[in-house]
Write a protein that holds these residues in place. Structure first.
Motif, mmCIF file in Angstrom:
data_model
loop_
_atom_site.group_PDB
_atom_site.id
_atom_site.type_symbol
_atom_site.label_atom_id
_atom_site.label_comp_id
_atom_site.label_asym_id
_atom_site.label_seq_id
_atom_site.Cartn_x
_atom_site.Cartn_y
_atom_site.Cartn_z
ATOM 1 N N PRO A 176 0.824 -1.217 0.000
ATOM 2 C CA PRO A 176 0.000 0.000 0.000
ATOM 3 C C PRO A 176 0.853 1.258 0.000
ATOM 4 C CG PRO A 176 -0.844 -1.580 1.594
ATOM 5 C CD PRO A 176 0.475 -2.117 1.119
ATOM 6 N N PRO A 177 0.486 2.242 -0.812
ATOM 7 C CA PRO A 177 1.271 3.480 -0.889
ATOM 8 C C PRO A 177 1.212 4.256 0.420
ATOM 9 C CG PRO A 177 -0.763 3.683 -2.147
ATOM 10 C CD PRO A 177 -0.662 2.258 -1.729
ATOM 11 N N ALA A 178 2.343 4.676 0.930
ATOM 12 C CA ALA A 178 2.428 5.324 2.236
ATOM 13 C C ALA A 178 1.718 6.669 2.260
ATOM 14 C CB ALA A 178 3.888 5.494 2.637
ATOM 15 N N GLN A 179 1.684 7.375 1.144
ATOM 16 C CA GLN A 179 1.103 8.717 1.116
ATOM 17 C C GLN A 179 -0.345 8.734 0.654
ATOM 18 O OE1 GLN A 179 4.395 10.829 -1.139
ATOM 19 N NE2 GLN A 179 4.193 12.194 0.624
ATOM 20 N N GLY A 180 -0.930 7.559 0.456
ATOM 21 C CA GLY A 180 -2.331 7.499 0.094
ATOM 22 C C GLY A 180 -2.553 7.111 -1.350
ATOM 23 N N VAL A 181 -3.812 6.791 -1.649
ATOM 24 C CA VAL A 181 -4.144 6.271 -2.972
ATOM 25 C C VAL A 181 -4.025 7.330 -4.054
ATOM 26 C CG1 VAL A 181 -5.641 4.480 -2.024
ATOM 27 C CG2 VAL A 181 -6.620 6.704 -2.618
ATOM 28 N N THR A 182 -4.304 8.592 -3.740
ATOM 29 C CA THR A 182 -4.256 9.632 -4.767
ATOM 30 C C THR A 182 -2.847 9.846 -5.293
ATOM 31 O OG1 THR A 182 -4.087 11.315 -3.015
ATOM 32 C CG2 THR A 182 -6.278 10.856 -3.896
ATOM 33 N N VAL A 183 -1.845 9.527 -4.479
ATOM 34 C CA VAL A 183 -0.449 9.678 -4.886
ATOM 35 C C VAL A 183 0.112 8.363 -5.425
ATOM 36 C CG1 VAL A 183 1.893 10.173 -4.050
ATOM 37 C CG2 VAL A 183 -0.024 11.591 -3.298
ATOM 38 N N GLY A 184 -0.323 7.253 -4.853
ATOM 39 C CA GLY A 184 0.300 5.977 -5.172
ATOM 40 C C GLY A 184 -0.142 5.338 -6.474
ATOM 41 N N TYR A 185 -1.418 5.481 -6.857
ATOM 42 C CA TYR A 185 -1.942 4.775 -8.023
ATOM 43 C C TYR A 185 -2.098 5.735 -9.193
ATOM 44 C CZ TYR A 185 -2.918 1.227 -4.511
ATOM 45 O OH TYR A 185 -2.791 0.308 -3.507
ATOM 46 N N THR A 186 -1.418 5.413 -10.292
ATOM 47 C CA THR A 186 -1.367 6.349 -11.416
ATOM 48 C C THR A 186 -1.637 5.691 -12.766
ATOM 49 O OG1 THR A 186 1.033 5.997 -11.511
ATOM 50 C CG2 THR A 186 0.240 7.911 -10.253
ATOM 51 N N CYS A 187 -2.047 4.410 -12.769
ATOM 52 C CA CYS A 187 -2.310 3.729 -14.031
ATOM 53 C C CYS A 187 -3.722 3.160 -14.007
ATOM 54 C CB CYS A 187 -1.287 2.614 -14.271
ATOM 55 S SG CYS A 187 -1.223 2.056 -15.996
ATOM 56 N N ARG A 188 -4.482 3.376 -15.075
ATOM 57 C CA ARG A 188 -5.901 3.017 -15.076
ATOM 58 C C ARG A 188 -6.311 2.391 -16.395
ATOM 59 N NH1 ARG A 188 -8.447 6.700 -18.357
ATOM 60 N NH2 ARG A 188 -7.604 8.819 -18.519
#
Length: 596
Positions: free
Chosen positions: A453-465
């Motif tokens: 899990p991204p430490a800074q949250g989903v808005t920062v960690g996930y960038t591919c859709r």
């Protein structure tokens, strides 16, 4: 002194000499008799009662009955310091037994669930009034929670094999109540057939009920249904003395008129039990089906006495406490003023997270919602609760984030670009005579190459859709909904004369962080809250967008999960968040900070 005088003296003096002895003996006899009566009337020696008391035996922990040779003083010193917990209703779920306790608010001390098993058969001892040997099994309660103005709830593990589902309660380490006779006729309701909630709505009541299997996403014929009202502490059909006809029925919600006596005395409505009856078959000789009920109605009034909030949000969660801070802080910046969190049996410390958010002046309410697979019903319940407080209510999940591509690029005066964009968008339609729902398209993001899990949250960690949007989520005007409260996948049927508006993707869209790292997604795989959405474990609707394509029906990590669902790299929201929310000195984001 002559003989007559001596005889007279003896007749007069002898009773005086004996009086002291006789009075002492009488006192002792009276006291002994009084003690004997107390002893007989105590719970330890119920010879006066025709009711039996079983002999307790325990398969795990032995709780012997107190010896009748104990002193009278001992019977007082061993009395509980607080009243025993009174269980009013029990509902059997697939994975637990839910107990309703006559107690308002948090129950406090740890609790034990107590299970009983008769060794010589319940039918035999009930018929012959015999004293059976009873095995006792004790397990810690799973959790307890406040529920409504009169009751709390306790969640207990399922009983062991051959043990009764009439589960009892005790304070942790306390004595087991051996008065089984008072409970042998109690009923445990099945979750598949019960009226479980009710909400007053003007001169009607919306009753939430399972077991009628009404058509999903469709209105049903209300003339088959009626509501019954009673004052009893337990469900007994003879105690339901008032009856009214249903006016609407859809999915799990039946709406009925209130009895006139309740309409004229709304301030006295406190804990009235309500259930639903259905008549089927020949109208001249119908077969009626009355659902058991734990549903009660209260005259709950809104705490918001002034101007309505422009924008509120309602969601249902299960073990998503770690996602709440980012989701609420981010959308509060977009203009959300009020939050309704429906907690569907979480055990991950969500209460503490909400307390922290309240300390930061976020307006969050946690609604205990123990009813599994009832997201649509929960949203109908929330729409009624929020109507007096909110002009608009958004229904979307904690892994969904609104994104305004154009507004986020423009600086509109002091402060962050795009601040209050969501609230401003809906406020433009608050006075509309036709628009009652705003729909926004969702883009589904994948694991984006991450393994944890991204430490800074989903808005920062996930960038591919994925390339194309999937579904949409809605913000509605709660006072413009159809009276059935019918809804599906986060949007409602609107009242006649109103319509929805699709927002262009260039104006607003939703980043749906649907397929996160396997560690997070696996927890989501375990259980889904939507009523009419198939669980991933079920071999149905494999082509539905509600399922993970190619995942199968078991929670086994697919090959290269971290690289799946990745067709377009989209870092727009990530870049905006880092540029405008991160601390200049440390680079940390607001939702990373600990208050305590």
């Amino acid at each position: 002194m002559d003989s007559d005088q001596r005889r007279k003296f003896k007749r007069v003096g002898r009773p005086y000499n004996q009086a002291k002895f006789l009075s002492m003996r009488s006192l002792i006899l009276c006291l002994s008799f009084f003690v004997f009566l107390l002893f007989l009337s105590s719970e330890r020696f119920p010879i006066y009662s025709a009711a039996f008391r079983p002999v307790l035996n325990s398969s795990t922990t032995l709780f012997p009955t107190t010896s009748t040779t104990n002193s009278l003083l001992d019977s007082f010193t061993h009395r509980p310091l607080s009243p025993p917990l009174r269980v009013e209703d029990r509902i059997l779920f697939p994975d637990q037994v839910l107990l309703f306790v006559a107690h308002r608010g948090y129950l406090g001390n740890p609790l034990d669930c107590v299970y009983y098993s008769f060794l010589n058969g319940s039918d035999e001892f009930l018929e012959n009034k015999r004293n059976p040997e009873v095995k006792v099994h004790v397990r810690p309660a799973l959790s307890s929670d406040g529920y409504d103005e009169l009751r709390s709830i306790v969640r207990c593990p399922l009983p062991p094999v051959n043990y009764s589902t009439v589960v009892d309660l005790r304070s942790h380490g306390g004595a087991v109540n051996d008065d089984w006779a008072s409970r042998v006729n109690q009923t445990v309701y099945s979750w598949s057939k019960v009226a479980y909630e009710a909400v007053l709505d003007g001169d009607t009541v919306a009753v939430f009920v399972k077991g009628f299997n009404l058509r999903p996403h469709k209105k049903s014929d209300p003339t088959q249904f009626s509501c019954h009202f009673g004052l009893g502490n337990s469900f007994k059909e003879e105690e339901f003395v008032l009856r009214t006809e249903a006016v609407t029925a859809a999915q799990e919600v039946v709406r009925c008129q209130l009895p006139r006596s309740i309409q004229t005395n709304p301030d006295k409505v406190k804990g009235i039990r309500v259930t639903v009856e259905r008549a089927i078959g020949n109208p001249r000789a119908p077969v009626t089906m009355t659902q058991p009920s734990v549903a009660r109605i209260f005259n709950s009034k809104s705490n918001n006495q002034g101007k309505k909030y422009e924008l509120c949000v309602c969601t249902m969660v299960w073990n998503q406490a770690s996602a709440l801070r980012e989701w609420i802080m981010y959308h509060a910046w977009l203009g959300v003023e009020r939050w309704f969190i429906y907690d569907n049996n979480s055990d991950d410390g969500i209460e503490e997270v909400i307390r922290e958010l309240d300390l930061q002046d976020y307006n969050v309410t946690r609604q205990t919602w123990p009813w599994i697979k009832t997201q649509e019903a929960g949203f109908s319940h929330c729409a009624l609760k929020a109507r007096d407080e909110c002009n608009w209510v958004g229904f979307f999940d904690v892994d969904e984030f609104f994104y305004f591509p154009n507004a986020f690029r423009l600086l509109q005066g002091p402060g962050l670009p795009g601040k209050n964009s969501l609230r401003d968008m809906v406020a433009n339609y608050s006075s509309s005579t036709t628009i009652a729902e705003i729909r926004t398209a969702c883009h589904s993001f994948g694991p984006s190459g991450l393994k944890s899990p991204p430490a800074q949250g989903v808005t920062v960690g996930y960038t591919c859709r994925l390339q194309s949007p999937e579904r949409h989520k809605s913000i509605v005007r709660p006072d413009k909904l159809d009276s059935t409260l019918l809804n599906v996948v986060h949007h409602f049927r609107l009242a006649e004369g109103y319509r929805y508006l699709n927002v262009p993707e260039k104006t607003a869209l939703i980043n749906h962080y649907k397929y996160q790292v396997w560690e997070t997604f696996r927890a989501k795989f375990y259980r889904r809250v939507a009523t009419y959405v198939v669980d991933w474990q079920e071999d149905q609707n494999k082509g539905s967008k509600d399922r993970a394509p190619g995942l199968g029906t078991e929670a086994i990590e697919p090959t290269n999960w971290r690289l799946q669902f990745c067709e377009v790299w989209d870092a727009g929201l990530r870049d905006f968040v880092l540029a405008n929310f991160a601390d200049p000195g440390t680079g940390s984001l607001p939702w990373e900070r600990s208050l305590l």
